[in-house]
Design a protein around this motif. Sequence first.
Motif, PDB file in Angstrom:
ATOM      1  N   SER A 133       0.846  -1.219   0.061  1.00 53.90           N
ATOM      2  CA  SER A 133       0.010   0.061  -0.046  1.00 53.90           C
ATOM      3  C   SER A 133       0.912   1.303   0.005  1.00 53.90           C
ATOM      4  CB  SER A 133      -0.894  -0.055   1.158  1.00 53.90           C
ATOM      5  OG  SER A 133      -0.264   0.012   2.553  1.00 53.90           O
ATOM      6  N   ILE A 134       1.882   1.212   0.711  1.00 52.74           N
ATOM      7  CA  ILE A 134       2.871   2.549   1.059  1.00 52.74           C
ATOM      8  C   ILE A 134       3.334   2.593  -0.597  1.00 52.74           C
ATOM      9  CG2 ILE A 134       4.989   3.420   1.878  1.00 52.74           C
ATOM     10  CD1 ILE A 134       4.148   1.895   4.417  1.00 52.74           C
ATOM     11  N   ASP A 135       3.877   1.724  -1.239  1.00 58.60           N
ATOM     12  CA  ASP A 135       4.541   1.845  -2.437  1.00 58.60           C
ATOM     13  C   ASP A 135       3.590   2.441  -3.642  1.00 58.60           C
ATOM     14  OD1 ASP A 135       7.089   0.696  -1.882  1.00 58.60           O
ATOM     15  OD2 ASP A 135       6.336  -1.075  -2.011  1.00 58.60           O
ATOM     16  N   TYR A 136       2.270   1.983  -3.423  1.00 60.25           N
ATOM     17  CA  TYR A 136       1.172   2.399  -4.492  1.00 60.25           C
ATOM     18  C   TYR A 136       0.776   3.915  -4.059  1.00 60.25           C
ATOM     19  CZ  TYR A 136       0.309  -2.023  -6.727  1.00 60.25           C
ATOM     20  OH  TYR A 136       0.464  -3.437  -7.327  1.00 60.25           O
ATOM     21  N   VAL A 137       0.636   4.097  -2.716  1.00 60.31           N
ATOM     22  CA  VAL A 137       0.525   5.474  -2.362  1.00 60.31           C
ATOM     23  C   VAL A 137       1.595   6.605  -3.137  1.00 60.31           C
ATOM     24  CG1 VAL A 137       0.636   7.213  -0.415  1.00 60.31           C
ATOM     25  CG2 VAL A 137      -0.891   5.345  -0.671  1.00 60.31           C
ATOM     26  N   LYS A 138       2.688   6.038  -2.954  1.00 60.42           N
ATOM     27  CA  LYS A 138       3.934   6.906  -3.395  1.00 60.42           C
ATOM     28  C   LYS A 138       3.923   7.168  -4.821  1.00 60.42           C
ATOM     29  CE  LYS A 138       7.596   5.527  -0.035  1.00 60.42           C
ATOM     30  NZ  LYS A 138       8.687   5.048   0.412  1.00 60.42           N
ATOM     31  N   ILE A 139       3.235   6.062  -5.645  1.00 60.30           N
ATOM     32  CA  ILE A 139       3.050   6.153  -7.053  1.00 60.30           C
ATOM     33  C   ILE A 139       2.312   7.205  -7.457  1.00 60.30           C
ATOM     34  CG2 ILE A 139       2.255   4.812  -9.150  1.00 60.30           C
ATOM     35  CD1 ILE A 139       3.366   2.485  -8.159  1.00 60.30           C
ATOM     36  N   LEU A 140       1.239   7.164  -6.447  1.00 65.76           N
ATOM     37  CA  LEU A 140      -0.078   8.088  -6.762  1.00 65.76           C
ATOM     38  C   LEU A 140       0.677   9.608  -6.584  1.00 65.76           C
ATOM     39  CD1 LEU A 140      -3.304   7.145  -5.048  1.00 65.76           C
ATOM     40  CD2 LEU A 140      -2.834   7.932  -7.468  1.00 65.76           C
ATOM     41  N   GLY A 141       1.372   9.562  -5.622  1.00 62.49           N
ATOM     42  CA  GLY A 141       1.978  11.086  -5.328  1.00 62.49           C
ATOM     43  C   GLY A 141       2.982  11.520  -6.401  1.00 62.49           C
ATOM     44  N   SER A 142       3.614  10.650  -7.157  1.00 63.51           N
ATOM     45  CA  SER A 142       4.603  11.026  -8.258  1.00 63.51           C
ATOM     46  C   SER A 142       3.632  11.349  -9.686  1.00 63.51           C
ATOM     47  CB  SER A 142       5.095   9.679  -8.645  1.00 63.51           C
ATOM     48  OG  SER A 142       6.061   9.075  -7.692  1.00 63.51           O
ATOM     49  N   LEU A 143       2.510  10.640  -9.655  1.00 63.87           N
ATOM     50  CA  LEU A 143       1.816  10.785 -10.684  1.00 63.87           C
ATOM     51  C   LEU A 143       1.069  12.287 -10.536  1.00 63.87           C
ATOM     52  CD1 LEU A 143      -0.090   7.312 -11.520  1.00 63.87           C
ATOM     53  CD2 LEU A 143       1.950   8.273 -12.765  1.00 63.87           C
ATOM     54  N   ARG A 144       0.927  12.700  -9.411  1.00 62.96           N
ATOM     55  CA  ARG A 144       0.238  13.962  -9.167  1.00 62.96           C
ATOM     56  C   ARG A 144       1.364  14.747  -9.644  1.00 62.96           C
ATOM     57  NH1 ARG A 144      -4.070  15.635  -6.645  1.00 62.96           N
ATOM     58  NH2 ARG A 144      -4.559  13.607  -5.316  1.00 62.96           N
ATOM     59  N   LYS A 145       2.528  14.697  -9.830  1.00 61.94           N
ATOM     60  CA  LYS A 145       3.367  15.943 -10.409  1.00 61.94           C
ATOM     61  C   LYS A 145       2.893  15.841 -11.663  1.00 61.94           C
ATOM     62  CE  LYS A 145       5.961  15.844  -6.838  1.00 61.94           C
ATOM     63  NZ  LYS A 145       6.000  16.918  -5.873  1.00 61.94           N
TER      64      LYS A 145
END
Length: 223
Positions: free
Chosen positions: A183-195
């Motif tokens: 879950s933490i990794d997927y949340v980080k991916i979302l944060g990156s895509l928000r860029k």
Amino acid sequence: MLSKYDEKIGNIREKISALLREITAADELALEAFKLSDAQMFKEVQKSLEKIGFKGDEIDNEIIKTFALFGPEAKELRFLVAYLKMTNEIVRTGEGVKKYARRMSEHTTNECNIEPFKPSIILLHKSSVNALKYILECFDKKEECNYEDNYRKVLVEESMNDDLFAVLEKEILNRIIDEKELSIDYVKILGSLRKLERSCDRSVNIANLMMYAEQGGEIKLFK
């Protein structure tokens, strides 16, 4: 013969255009790096944007010196204020691209399977690149640019970008439910895509500032 003020404004425009060109090229390279899962290309993106903040400061200093030395009239003042705000948006876009490249390089090598999301991520990224290209084209072809039309085209990309991000967010959150241990990794991916999502917002801001500089009116920026 151009006045000293016009020379200064032309020089500022050229520097902003060069900065935009660097960021657009880096954003396109980041897109290719993601398509190919190429860690070296991601590093090239980060390296190409290492001095982005310094270059932005250099432009801002030129603008401030022009303020101080030439005491511009109302219309001239509008251009300088718009350019000062534009530089901030452009630099923050470049910093976002740099962070995206660093993070996505990590995401493509961790245990999360982002392959199912790849087509949507590519479309999301393309919309952010397209928005930057519209702005750069308007900067490079100042006399031919229809600023209102350019603003509308960037808005279309931003709207598409928002829709794509919303779909990706839902898909990734569903994956978190199925793969709680990641879950933490997927949340980080979302944060990156928000860029990428924020990049489109900033492009709308820049297009709005370009229109304001040429036509006046009100400055309306995404927060």
